[in-house]
Enzyme design. Structure first.
Site: not given
Ligand code: B12
Length: 148
Positions: A18, A20
């Site tokens: 991962d 992200h």
């Molecule tokens: C930005 C992004 C990217 C960027 C990442 C840049 C980077 N270096 O971080 C790029 C474009 C590179 C990317 C790539 C990919 N991505 Co992307 N990405 C996103 C996106 C748009 C936002 C993620 C983000 O930064 N959110 C903001 C943060 C603040 O939120 P968060 O991560 O959810 O974390 C919060 C909470 O969840 C929580 N949290 C997170 N982890 C944990 C752990 C614990 C213990 C706790 C308590 C809380 C917690 O705390 C955080 C703060 O509030 C999401 C869609 C979305 N809107 O969420 C897709 C998403 C996560 N990506 C997705 C996918 C599929 C991919 C790829 C596989 C795409 C591909 N085919 O290449 C690749 C990943 C490759 C890999 N090897 O990992 C999917 C995952 C789907 C799934 N889970 O089934 C999503 C959901 C998009 C979608 N709707 O399809 N991605």
């Protein structure tokens, strides 16, 4: 600082393949602001590194993040490796995007991760304050259990 994690040691990272990084960065800052000592492993962290770091750093909790849809592949087995390393008492939380599809029923997803041995599993968009509040409560409960 509303709730205090003063003295708590938390290992955090994105598991397996991962990449992200935003979620773990925000979560790491929030945990630090709440007083925790955060050991940030960053992205693409192998399961074994979570376990080895938890042991080496005498962690109270490990926060595993998985957002790319591969959580079920990499998270299964973390608890077993922790137990084998003598760190079965470390709290294990998991969050990010744990379901493979947005349509997945969260209660089923949560049950699957709890069955893997995680103490808590969080749906996407969980606010750090929620996990901090849970960790404060879980650590307090552990303390009172070991005192009584
Ligand atoms: C930005 C992004 C990217 C960027 C990442 C840049 C980077 N270096 O971080 C790029 C474009 C590179 C990317 C790539 C990919 N991505 Co992307 N990405 C996103 C996106 C748009 C936002 C993620 C983000 O930064 N959110 C903001 C943060 C603040 O939120 P968060 O991560 O959810 O974390 C919060 C909470 O969840 C929580 N949290 C997170 N982890 C944990 C752990 C614990 C213990 C706790 C308590 C809380 C917690 O705390 C955080 C703060 O509030 C999401 C869609 C979305 N809107 O969420 C897709 C998403 C996560 N990506 C997705 C996918 C599929 C991919 C790829 C596989 C795409 C591909 N085919 O290449 C690749 C990943 C490759 C890999 N090897 O990992 C999917 C995952 C789907 C799934 N889970 O089934 C999503 C959901 C998009 C979608 N709707 O399809 N991605």
């Amino acid at each position: 600082m509303t709730e205090s994690l003063q003295g708590a040691r938390v290992v955090i990272g994105s598991i397996g393949d991962d990449i992200h990084v935003v979620g773990i960065t925000i979560l790491g800052h929030a945990l630090r602001n709440a007083g925790a000592e955060v050991i940030q492993l960053g992205i693409q962290t192998p399961v074994e590194e979570f376990v080895a770091t938890a042991v080496a750093e005498d962690a109270d909790a490990v926060f595993v993040s998985s957002s790319n849809g591969h959580a079920a592949i990499f998270c299964d087995g973390v608890r077993g490796l922790m137990a084998a390393a003598g760190a079965d008492d470390v709290l294990l939380y998991v969050g990010g995007n744990l379901a493979n599809t947005a349509a997945a029923d969260w209660s089923e997803v949560e049950a699957r991760f709890l069955a893997m041995g995680f103490d808590r599993a969080y749906p996407s968009r969980t606010q750090p304050a929620q996990a901090i509040s849970d960790l404060v409560a879980d650590l307090a409960q552990r303390r009172s259990a070991s005192n009584g």
